[in-house]
Scaffold this motif. Structure first.
Motif, short mmCIF file in Angstrom:
data_model
loop_
_atom_site.label_atom_id
_atom_site.label_comp_id
_atom_site.label_asym_id
_atom_site.label_seq_id
_atom_site.Cartn_x
_atom_site.Cartn_y
_atom_site.Cartn_z
N PRO A 170 0.72 -1.10 -0.01
CA PRO A 170 0.00 -0.06 0.04
C PRO A 170 0.89 1.20 0.13
O PRO A 170 0.15 2.37 -0.25
CB PRO A 170 -0.68 -0.14 1.22
CG PRO A 170 0.06 -0.77 2.19
CD PRO A 170 0.76 -2.17 1.13
N ASP A 171 2.09 1.21 0.25
CA ASP A 171 2.90 2.42 0.09
C ASP A 171 3.39 2.66 -1.40
O ASP A 171 4.31 3.54 -1.51
CB ASP A 171 4.13 2.04 1.08
CG ASP A 171 4.99 0.94 0.87
OD1 ASP A 171 4.68 0.08 0.21
OD2 ASP A 171 6.06 0.97 1.05
N ASP A 172 3.11 1.69 -2.02
CA ASP A 172 3.45 2.15 -3.47
C ASP A 172 3.00 3.40 -4.06
O ASP A 172 1.77 3.58 -4.31
CB ASP A 172 3.07 0.81 -4.53
CG ASP A 172 3.87 0.88 -5.89
OD1 ASP A 172 3.79 1.84 -6.29
OD2 ASP A 172 3.89 -0.37 -6.26
N ALA A 173 3.70 4.29 -4.38
CA ALA A 173 3.38 5.65 -4.80
C ALA A 173 3.58 5.68 -6.38
O ALA A 173 3.49 7.20 -6.85
CB ALA A 173 4.09 6.60 -3.95
N ARG A 174 3.71 4.69 -7.06
CA ARG A 174 3.80 5.02 -8.51
C ARG A 174 2.63 5.75 -9.17
O ARG A 174 1.30 5.42 -8.54
CB ARG A 174 3.85 3.72 -9.25
CG ARG A 174 5.36 3.23 -9.31
CD ARG A 174 5.62 1.88 -9.81
NE ARG A 174 5.12 0.78 -8.80
CZ ARG A 174 5.14 -0.58 -9.36
NH1 ARG A 174 5.52 -0.94 -10.64
NH2 ARG A 174 4.78 -1.58 -8.46
N SER A 175 2.85 6.49 -10.20
CA SER A 175 1.84 7.19 -10.70
C SER A 175 1.00 6.36 -11.64
O SER A 175 1.43 5.46 -11.86
CB SER A 175 2.39 8.49 -11.43
OG SER A 175 3.17 8.00 -12.58
N LEU A 176 -0.08 6.74 -12.19
CA LEU A 176 -0.98 6.20 -13.13
C LEU A 176 -0.11 5.91 -14.33
O LEU A 176 -0.25 5.00 -15.20
CB LEU A 176 -2.28 6.85 -13.41
CG LEU A 176 -3.29 6.11 -14.24
CD1 LEU A 176 -3.59 4.77 -13.37
CD2 LEU A 176 -4.49 6.95 -14.47
N SER A 177 0.76 7.04 -14.74
CA SER A 177 1.39 6.79 -15.76
C SER A 177 2.51 5.85 -15.64
O SER A 177 2.82 5.13 -16.68
CB SER A 177 2.11 8.39 -15.86
OG SER A 177 2.98 8.25 -17.21
N SER A 178 3.02 5.86 -14.44
CA SER A 178 4.24 4.73 -14.29
C SER A 178 3.51 3.39 -14.47
O SER A 178 3.94 2.32 -15.06
CB SER A 178 4.73 5.00 -13.08
OG SER A 178 5.43 6.01 -13.03
N TRP A 179 2.33 3.02 -13.89
CA TRP A 179 1.52 1.92 -13.92
C TRP A 179 1.14 1.48 -15.44
O TRP A 179 1.27 0.38 -15.87
CB TRP A 179 0.37 1.87 -13.10
CG TRP A 179 0.57 1.76 -11.86
CD1 TRP A 179 0.55 2.46 -10.73
CD2 TRP A 179 0.91 0.60 -11.17
NE1 TRP A 179 0.80 1.98 -9.38
CE2 TRP A 179 0.96 0.46 -9.76
CE3 TRP A 179 1.28 -1.06 -11.62
CZ2 TRP A 179 1.51 -0.57 -8.79
CZ3 TRP A 179 1.73 -1.78 -10.79
CH2 TRP A 179 1.85 -1.73 -9.60
N ALA A 180 0.97 2.65 -16.29
CA ALA A 180 0.63 2.35 -17.84
C ALA A 180 1.74 1.77 -18.30
O ALA A 180 1.71 0.62 -19.21
CB ALA A 180 0.20 3.70 -18.27
N SER A 181 3.03 2.25 -18.08
CA SER A 181 4.07 1.48 -18.51
C SER A 181 4.36 -0.03 -18.22
O SER A 181 4.60 -0.70 -19.00
CB SER A 181 5.60 2.44 -18.39
OG SER A 181 5.28 3.78 -18.77
N GLU A 182 4.10 -0.18 -16.78
CA GLU A 182 4.22 -1.31 -16.27
C GLU A 182 3.12 -2.36 -17.08
O GLU A 182 3.72 -3.70 -17.23
CB GLU A 182 3.82 -1.23 -14.64
CG GLU A 182 3.96 -2.55 -14.06
CD GLU A 182 5.47 -2.82 -13.73
OE1 GLU A 182 5.97 -3.94 -13.33
OE2 GLU A 182 6.27 -1.97 -13.79
#
Length: 264
Positions: A170-182
């Motif tokens: 739950p401490d994962d602070a990645r942005s939606l943009s970062s998740w999109a790349s993931e």
């Protein structure tokens, strides 16, 4: 296998128009699949309750009531020790509530009405005053916002891995943009998927995951500062603001709340 009523339910006369049962549940309590002859409202003090239905998984923190209409099979799991009130609703009053199982948002008045029953350890309504209070409670609940779940789930190929990762960290602070790349997508596509699949934004979803972790940790006695850090917040004030927005009051007030069953 046939879904059975509990023997204790079958021994009860019909609610008039409510019947309340009070119980102190231990951590990791599991109730196998069952159903009730009347609609049931579940009210908990602190903690989190999970209900599993045939095609639905309800997760409820303590500022919600869980509503399950009559004769709907479900199982239940209590993650942590808590005080629990089960409220059976007469068929007549149940018509005012949703036709499907859902969460109902509590209000101060609803909490006060249930707390008064609890302080008096009232089961069946004893007189006209109790019946009036019962009718007021259900009327107010019928006016509350309902939701299919506090934290919806999804099997969507883009959304599911993100939800699993956030629940595990739950401490994962990645942005939606970062998740999109993931997940090999675009930020716009993911934003649309969260709204269409879950009915909320990515940020709202992450906050709900975080607050469920916070509720558990508050019950365990962790400090607010430690919880804020474990959820990825740089300051406790940011965590407190998020918590108040979702739960309605501060984490410290949530921790200090006591069920009517535990008051001296």
């Amino acid at each position: 296998m046939t879904n059975a009523y509990f023997a204790a339910d079958l021994a009860l006369p019909a609610p008039n128009p409510l019947y309340l049962r009070y119980q102190q549940m231990q951590a990791d309590t599991q109730y196998s699949i069952h159903q009730h002859p009347w609609g049931q409202l579940s009210w908990i003090s602190l903690g989190i309750m999970d209900l599993e239905l045939e095609q639905q998984h309800l997760i409820a923190p303590a500022n919600y009531l869980i509503w399950v209409p009559a004769d709907i099979p479900h199982s239940a799991y209590v993650r942590q020790a808590l005080n629990y009130t089960s409220i059976y609703v007469s068929d007549h009053l149940a018509q005012l509530l949703p036709k499907e199982a859902c969460l109902l948002t509590s209000t101060p008045l609803i909490g006060a009405l249930i707390s008064d029953f609890g302080q008096r350890q009232l089961g069946h309504m004893q007189d006209q005053s109790d019946q009036n209070q019962a009718e007021l409670l259900i009327t107010r609940l019928s006016q509350c916002k309902s939701a299919p779940n506090f934290l919806p789930s999804s099997s969507d190929t883009l959304i599911s891995p993100i939800l699993k990762a956030l629940q595990a960290g739950p401490d994962d602070a990645r942005s939606l943009s970062s998740w999109a790349s993931e997940v090999h997508s675009t930020e716009r596509t993911l934003a649309r998927r969260f709204q269409s699949e879950l009915g909320m934004s990515f940020g709202q979803c992450r906050n709900r995951i975080r607050v469920l972790h916070a509720l558990a940790w508050l019950k365990e006695g962790k400090t607010i500062q430690d919880i804020a850090w474990q959820l990825g917040y740089s300051t406790p004030s940011a965590f407190i603001a998020m918590f108040k927005q979702l739960i309605g009051f501060s984490p410290e007030r949530y921790r200090q709340q006591q069920s009517p069953l535990t008051k001296s």
